[in-house]
Structures are given as structure tokens and as C-alpha cells.
Design a protein around this motif. Structure first.
Motif, PDB file in Angstrom:
ATOM      1  N   THR A   1      12.420 -15.701 -61.900  1.00 20.54           N
ATOM      2  CA  THR A   1      12.474 -16.550 -62.828  1.00 20.54           C
ATOM      3  C   THR A   1      11.465 -17.879 -62.941  1.00 20.54           C
ATOM      4  O   THR A   1      11.631 -18.515 -63.941  1.00 20.54           O
ATOM      5  N   ASP A   2      10.792 -18.118 -62.000  1.00 22.05           N
ATOM      6  CA  ASP A   2       9.877 -19.216 -62.046  1.00 22.05           C
ATOM      7  C   ASP A   2       8.594 -18.902 -62.762  1.00 22.05           C
ATOM      8  O   ASP A   2       7.653 -19.637 -62.468  1.00 22.05           O
ATOM      9  N   THR A   3       8.468 -17.536 -63.011  1.00 21.98           N
ATOM     10  CA  THR A   3       7.233 -17.252 -63.739  1.00 21.98           C
ATOM     11  C   THR A   3       7.064 -17.753 -64.998  1.00 21.98           C
ATOM     12  O   THR A   3       7.929 -17.289 -65.972  1.00 21.98           O
ATOM     13  N   PRO A   4       5.981 -18.515 -65.440  1.00 21.89           N
ATOM     14  CA  PRO A   4       5.698 -19.016 -66.628  1.00 21.89           C
ATOM     15  C   PRO A   4       5.513 -17.929 -67.814  1.00 21.89           C
ATOM     16  O   PRO A   4       4.893 -16.928 -67.323  1.00 21.89           O
ATOM     17  N   ALA A   5       5.949 -17.968 -68.949  1.00 20.60           N
ATOM     18  CA  ALA A   5       5.908 -16.924 -70.022  1.00 20.60           C
ATOM     19  C   ALA A   5       5.420 -17.561 -71.353  1.00 20.60           C
ATOM     20  O   ALA A   5       6.019 -18.731 -71.431  1.00 20.60           O
ATOM     21  N   LEU A   6       4.528 -17.015 -72.111  1.00 24.15           N
ATOM     22  CA  LEU A   6       4.274 -17.490 -73.347  1.00 24.15           C
ATOM     23  C   LEU A   6       5.420 -16.809 -74.350  1.00 24.15           C
ATOM     24  O   LEU A   6       5.542 -15.676 -74.641  1.00 24.15           O
ATOM     25  N   ALA A   7       6.345 -17.938 -74.845  1.00 27.31           N
ATOM     26  CA  ALA A   7       7.249 -17.639 -75.907  1.00 27.31           C
ATOM     27  C   ALA A   7       6.662 -17.495 -77.232  1.00 27.31           C
ATOM     28  O   ALA A   7       6.255 -18.576 -77.807  1.00 27.31           O
ATOM     29  N   VAL A   8       6.946 -16.513 -77.998  1.00 28.65           N
ATOM     30  CA  VAL A   8       6.336 -16.504 -79.325  1.00 28.65           C
ATOM     31  C   VAL A   8       7.446 -16.193 -80.229  1.00 28.65           C
ATOM     32  O   VAL A   8       8.023 -15.042 -80.271  1.00 28.65           O
ATOM     33  N   THR A   9       7.750 -17.127 -81.281  1.00 32.92           N
ATOM     34  CA  THR A   9       8.747 -16.905 -82.223  1.00 32.92           C
ATOM     35  C   THR A   9       8.122 -16.478 -83.654  1.00 32.92           C
ATOM     36  O   THR A   9       6.940 -17.146 -83.814  1.00 32.92           O
ATOM     37  N   ARG A  10       8.706 -15.459 -84.219  1.00 31.70           N
ATOM     38  CA  ARG A  10       7.955 -14.850 -85.769  1.00 31.70           C
ATOM     39  C   ARG A  10       9.152 -14.731 -86.391  1.00 31.70           C
ATOM     40  O   ARG A  10      10.100 -14.209 -86.349  1.00 31.70           O
ATOM     41  N   LEU A  11       8.929 -15.395 -87.842  1.00 29.78           N
ATOM     42  CA  LEU A  11       9.864 -15.336 -89.084  1.00 29.78           C
ATOM     43  C   LEU A  11       9.054 -14.224 -89.834  1.00 29.78           C
ATOM     44  O   LEU A  11       7.872 -14.423 -90.291  1.00 29.78           O
ATOM     45  N   SER A  12       9.656 -13.196 -90.562  1.00 29.38           N
ATOM     46  CA  SER A  12       9.017 -12.166 -91.232  1.00 29.38           C
ATOM     47  C   SER A  12       9.863 -12.194 -92.617  1.00 29.38           C
ATOM     48  O   SER A  12      11.221 -12.032 -92.476  1.00 29.38           O
ATOM     49  N   VAL A  13       9.340 -11.956 -93.671  1.00 27.15           N
ATOM     50  CA  VAL A  13       9.986 -11.901 -94.997  1.00 27.15           C
ATOM     51  C   VAL A  13       9.698 -10.510 -95.707  1.00 27.15           C
ATOM     52  O   VAL A  13       8.977  -9.781 -95.303  1.00 27.15           O
TER      53      VAL A  13
END
Length: 240
Positions: free
Chosen positions: A203-215
Motif C-alpha cells: 500500500t505504500d507503493t506510489p501509483a500514477l492515478a489517471v482519471t478520464r471522462l469520455s463522451v
């Protein structure tokens, strides 16, 4: 789509929606040729110009593509992964290794507040949640949670996703919707225990969080996606 709504649309738009529906129903599969403009015009009792305008819009939106002298064809559905690549850190170009997509689950859930706000939906509206794991060289590298309006995509189920090979292919083939990403944001995040376990890290591993909105083509929000991506060994890269 109601007949009243259709009557309010320009004729070429009605033809466009009809073609989308026929593609969604499987009349023409990916890379299959559509009938010629003349044949479609005769079949639908409209002018060739009306058909050409509808086809041109669908080509511009990526649903169809043209081969000079050969005709108009159904385009391959967009990948759930998107435009980014995972490649060696510090390199400018290079071949992306093949990512393997694994469906972990598909179920109904209430929309998180962030999702309902970004998609312009009421709070706690029913959604379809799709969880997918991405592997590179057999190792987990990314985890996706996609949320889709349950009312808009009534009946969507896991076997469709497996058969089509992903969310976007299913939306195009089953519902005539070709998602287009209109917003993508990135930040560093820590992983919750469940996400960490699925990615085989702590759980202490950093991650890249990518949020995406599609239409949809019409601009209607159809998907919000959160991706946790491990980037210790590879870079999440957008090539322009």
C-alpha cells in the motif's frame, strides 16, 4: 430514439443515426464494407448527397474509414487503454509492448460523488462498474475502474465485454456509441489495500492515478474511468 425526436433532426442526421444503429446491431462488423452511396441512397429513399454527408460525419468521428477507390468501411473500436503508451523511462520513441487486458468484474453500483458530479448525473445514480487489470509481460501494471450510466447501457453484462474485448468495443457494437475522451487528469496517489493486492504491491507503493471522462459523439457523458498505473519501471507516455 423516438420518432418525434427523429423528425426534428436534419435528414442526414437521421441517416447517420440509422447507420450507427445498424452497425451496433452487427449488420456490418469491423473492417466490413458498407454498401455504396448510391445503394444506400436507393435503399433509404434519400439523395446521394444526404448519404454522403452522413458517411462523412461518421468518418470524421472515427466510426468509419474510407479507402480511395474501394469504399467505406467500419472502423475498429477504440482501445480501452487509450492513446498513452508504457515505454522505457527516458526514451522518446519506441514500440509499446503488448498489454494484456483481464476483466475482473462487472456489476451495478451507485455513482461515487466525484463521478456523478463530473458526468452531470444526480447523486448516487445507478452505474455499471467495470474493473479491469492490465498486464505487461505477465505482470500487473495498471488497474481500471470504469463507471457507465446503468440506464443508458441497460443489459450490459460481463460476457459481452469478454466477447468484444473491452468496454469501448462493447459500447460501439451493442449500443452504437463510440466514446471520445474529453478530459484526462493525472496525479500521484497511494493505493488502497484492495488495489494494492490486485497489483501485487504494498500500500505504500506510489501509483500514477489517471482519471478520464469520455463522451458520445453527441457529447453525452458515457464513461468515467480511474486508472492506477505502476510507473516504477516504465513511463506513462503520450506521443504527439
Amino acid at each position: 430514439m423516438t420518432s418525434n425526436k427523429l423528425r426534428r433532426q436534419p435528414l442526414y442526421e437521421q441517416i447517420k443515426q440509422l447507420l450507427l444503429r445498424r452497425i451496433a446491431e452487427g449488420e456490418w462488423q469491423e473492417h466490413a464494407a458498407l454498401p455504396s452511396e448510391w445503394e444506400l441512397a436507393e435503399e433509404l429513399s434519400v439523395s446521394q448527397g444526404t448519404v454522403r454527408k452522413a458517411l462523412t460525419e461518421l468518418v470524421g468521428e472515427g466510426v468509419l474509414y474510407r479507402h480511395q477507390g474501394r469504399g467505406t468501411f467500419v472502423a475498429e473500436a477504440a482501445s480501452d487503454w487509450g492513446e498513452a503508451r508504457l515505454q522505457t523511462i527516458g526514451t522518446r520513441a519506441g514500440r509499446q509492448e503488448a498489454l494484456m487486458q483481464e476483466l475482473l468484474g462487472c456489476w451495478k453500483a451507485n455513482a461515487p460523488e466525484e463521478v456523478s458530479e463530473l458526468m452531470g448525473l444526480r447523486r448516487l445514480v445507478p452505474m455499471i462498474r467495470v474493473r479491469q487489470l492490465w498486464r505487461l509481460g505477465g505482470q500487473p501494471v495498471a488497474l481500471d475502474d470504469a463507471y457507465l450510466p446503468a440506464e443508458r447501457f441497460e443489459g450490459l453484462e460481463a460476457r459481452w465485454l469478454r466477447q468484444a474485448g473491452g468496454v469501448y468495443a462493447t459500447l460501439q457494437r451493442r449500443f452504437g456509441v463510440r466514446p471520445k475522451t474529453v478530459m484526462e487528469q493525472m496525479r500521484v496517489a497511494t493505493l488502497a489495500r484492495e488495489e494494492a493486492q490486485l497489483l501485487l504491491v504494498t500500500t505504500d507503493t506510489p501509483a500514477l492515478a489517471v482519471t478520464r471522462l469520455s463522451v458520445s459523439i453527441e457529447g453525452e457523458p458515457v464513461e468515467w474511468r480511474m486508472r492506477y498505473c505502476l510507473t516504477q519501471q516504465v513511463a506513462y507516455t503520450h506521443l504527439r
